[in-house]
Design an enzyme around this catalytic site. Structure first.
Site, PDB file in Angstrom:
ATOM      1  N   ASP A 174      23.120  81.375  57.284  1.00 15.35           N
ATOM      2  CA  ASP A 174      23.086  79.922  57.125  1.00 15.35           C
ATOM      3  C   ASP A 174      21.650  79.379  57.180  1.00 15.35           C
ATOM      4  O   ASP A 174      20.687  80.144  57.298  1.00 15.35           O
ATOM      5  CB  ASP A 174      23.992  79.285  58.199  1.00 15.35           C
ATOM      6  CG  ASP A 174      24.739  78.066  57.678  1.00 15.35           C
ATOM      7  OD1 ASP A 174      24.281  77.443  56.713  1.00 15.35           O
ATOM      8  OD2 ASP A 174      25.792  77.729  58.269  1.00 15.35           O
ATOM      9  N   TRP A 221      22.900  76.393  50.594  1.00 13.90           N
ATOM     10  CA  TRP A 221      23.332  75.059  50.139  1.00 13.90           C
ATOM     11  C   TRP A 221      22.727  74.637  48.797  1.00 13.90           C
ATOM     12  O   TRP A 221      22.512  73.443  48.549  1.00 13.90           O
ATOM     13  CB  TRP A 221      23.023  73.990  51.182  1.00 13.90           C
ATOM     14  CG  TRP A 221      23.319  74.348  52.606  1.00 13.90           C
ATOM     15  CD1 TRP A 221      24.353  75.095  53.062  1.00 13.90           C
ATOM     16  CD2 TRP A 221      22.572  73.964  53.774  1.00 13.90           C
ATOM     17  NE1 TRP A 221      24.309  75.204  54.434  1.00 13.90           N
ATOM     18  CE2 TRP A 221      23.225  74.512  54.892  1.00 13.90           C
ATOM     19  CE3 TRP A 221      21.423  73.200  53.967  1.00 13.90           C
ATOM     20  CZ2 TRP A 221      22.764  74.334  56.195  1.00 13.90           C
ATOM     21  CZ3 TRP A 221      20.965  73.018  55.256  1.00 13.90           C
ATOM     22  CH2 TRP A 221      21.630  73.572  56.355  1.00 13.90           C
ATOM     23  N   GLY A 222      22.389  75.604  47.958  1.00 17.65           N
ATOM     24  CA  GLY A 222      21.824  75.247  46.658  1.00 17.65           C
ATOM     25  C   GLY A 222      20.372  74.793  46.715  1.00 17.65           C
ATOM     26  O   GLY A 222      19.853  74.273  45.734  1.00 17.65           O
ATOM     27  N   ALA A 224      16.154  75.240  47.020  1.00 21.87           N
ATOM     28  CA  ALA A 224      15.056  76.131  46.593  1.00 21.87           C
ATOM     29  C   ALA A 224      15.381  76.898  45.307  1.00 21.87           C
ATOM     30  O   ALA A 224      14.929  78.025  45.130  1.00 21.87           O
ATOM     31  CB  ALA A 224      14.692  77.116  47.729  1.00 21.87           C
ATOM     32  N   ASP A 242      29.106  71.922  52.047  1.00 21.82           N
ATOM     33  CA  ASP A 242      30.350  72.605  52.436  1.00 21.82           C
ATOM     34  C   ASP A 242      31.556  72.073  51.678  1.00 21.82           C
ATOM     35  O   ASP A 242      31.640  70.880  51.355  1.00 21.82           O
ATOM     36  CB  ASP A 242      30.605  72.407  53.940  1.00 21.82           C
ATOM     37  CG  ASP A 242      29.747  73.335  54.789  1.00 21.82           C
ATOM     38  OD1 ASP A 242      28.816  73.952  54.261  1.00 21.82           O
ATOM     39  OD2 ASP A 242      30.027  73.429  56.001  1.00 21.82           O
TER      40      ASP A 242
END
Ligand SMILES: *[C@@H]1O[C@H](CO)[C@@H](O)[C@H](O)[C@H]1NC(C)=O
Ligand SMILES: *[C@@H]1O[C@H](CO)[C@@H](O)[C@H](O)[C@H]1NC(C)=O
Ligand SMILES: *[C@@H]1O[C@H](CO)[C@@H](O)[C@H](O)[C@H]1NC(C)=O
Length: 428
Positions: A174, A221-222, A224, A242
């Protein structure tokens, strides 16, 4: 419980500007960003795991932080008894909240919470492995996990070795509590050299050193531009915030993912997040679309509910053999992609018509994005990948049966589709 947690996650944790903690040492003058990038490991992920998108279960959407050994092992037993293992589901993944708040003061190792896991994680691994399944665990590329347990930034080698010694087969990694000096500059020529990518590269390299292959999911989380470099670091990567058990989540993640389909192939999977079938108020048709979308985009499918509460209809959705065969096809790694159904396709929020190939033929998936039933039509000749002039047989993948009659290239195929439902065909 789960939707409370999801709300908390969606509002707070998945916001890229939250939470950042200050660097413990303040300014770091020893290394410039380019020196950090040059010194960062470039070890590619293991090719002994993660060729196909993962199939399994993760505890988070069902239980949040309220977990223990009994719940995890029950889920493993249900995967077997409900026929999910036979359908291909393999991973039992522990999410956040499994460790103590403090590392072992002598060894600095992560310590499983003995009140939740009296036999340790290795004890769970032994039971899960005895069922012919694999065990996943969770950590974080920051100083703490999203729920505040110790993170792995700076202790990647130690933690990877610990996971390996317990028999772990999969890591969800994470993106919470990133120290200030590890956050990204606004722009990089190559995002593989961004601080975010380097945080993940450190764990990827540490896992690749272990004797057991460990599949790595970058729960980033998409951020970079992960779709550009994720396959050089891990096997799958989260595309966004999420999941929630809502129709709006399903359409939003499709809208995001459909822009990055060229990243998807063997060992390289955009992760649309854990499944919500069994949670919330999705209609049966919406649950079919949820399953079909994760299948046609070859996302990992990690069930996220109390499996014992699934209805037989829900079990038939998640074990549909033909959808799973497309998802797990061993000869074609690329996903289905939108196609122009006919000259006069109506505009909708997300594409409705998708086509993709597998070893069994060419497949067409049609999502009715509207909240009323609608007739969907495509011309056979418009389906990419079909060869020859026919006659073509159209096979209903949900039903497992051929439709009557045959079609020529210029035939148009029409079907009435329920609100928010997805139909799935194989054309040969
Ligand atoms: C951030 O600071 C820590 C502690 O000084 C250091 O080890 C690390 O390399 C720094 N990270 C970056 C990207 O500068
Ligand atoms: C499902 O519907 C019930 C009753 O309308 C509502 O209270 C609940 O918030 C809904 N759950 C979700 C996840 O939307
Ligand atoms: C789809 O059809 C529209 C309208 O005929 C056309 O403008 C567009 O270029 C087509 N797209 C593809 C990918 O063929």
């Amino acid at each position: 419980m789960y939707h409370l947690w999801n709300l908390l996650w969606a509002c707070l944790v998945s916001n890229p500007f939250y939470p950042h903690v200050p660097s413990s040492t303040g300014a770091n003058t020893a290394s410039t960003p380019s020196q950090i990038a040059a010194a960062a490991p470039t070890t590619p992920p293991s090719t002994l795991t993660g060729r196909l998108p993962a199939l399994g279960w993760n505890h988070w959407n069902a239980y949040g932080c309220d977990i223990n050994e009994i719940k995890i092992i029950s889920a493993a037993n249900e995967l077997v008894s409900l026929g999910l293992k036979d359908a291909g589901y393999e991973y039992i993944n522990i999410d956040d909240c499994w460790s103590l708040m403090q590392r072992n003061p002598k060894t600095n190792e992560l310590v499983p919470d003995p009140s939740k896991f009296p036999n340790g994680i290795s004890g769970v691994a032994a039971e899960v492995h005895a069922l012919g399944l694999k065990l996943g665990i969770y950590s974080d590329a920051g100083t703490a996990t999203c729920a505040g347990y110790p993170g792995s930034l700076g202790t990647e080698s130690l933690d990877a070795a610990t996971f390996s010694s317990w028999g772990i087969d999969y890591l969800k990694y994470d993106n919470c509590f990133v120290p200030k000096n590890w956050t990204d500059s606004p722009d990089y020529d190559d995002w593989y050299n961004s601080n975010s990518a380097i945080r993940y590269r450190q764990m990827g390299a540490a896992l690749a050193e272990q004797s057991i292959p460990i599949q790595l999911d970058l729960c980033i989380w998409g951020d970079a531009n992960v779709w550009d470099w994720g396959a050089r670091v891990g096997h799958s990567w989260r595309m966004s915030f999420d999941s929630s058990p809502t129709w709006s989540y399903i359409t939003e993640i499709i809208a995001i993912n459909v822009q990055y389909l060229s990243s998807i192939d063997f060992f390289s999977h955009n992760d649309m997040d854990m499944m919500e079938i069994g949670n919330g108020n999705l209609t049966i048709q919406e649950q079919r679309t949820h399953m079909a979308a994760w299948v046609l985009f070859k996302s990992p499918i990690l069930l996220g509910t109390d499996l014992s509460l699934l209805s037989s209809t829900q079990i038939s959705i998640i074990t549909n053999p033909e959808l799973l065969a497309f998802h797990q096809d061993s000869t074609v790694g690329i996903p289905a992609a939108p196609f122009n159904a006919s000259a006069s396709s109506s505009a909708s929020s997300i594409p409705e018509y998708y086509a993709g190939s597998s070893s069994k033929g060419v497949h067409v998936f049609i999502i009715n994005t509207f909240s009323t039933s609608a007739t969907k039509t495509f011309t056979i000749a418009n389906v990419p990948g079909l060869s020859g002039n026919g006659p073509f047989v159209v096979h209903d993948m949900w039903e497992g049966s051929d439709l009557p009659g045959t079609y020529s290239l210029d035939s148009s195929f029409s079907i009435r589709v329920d609100p928010h439902d997805t139909v799935a065909y194989r054309i040969t």
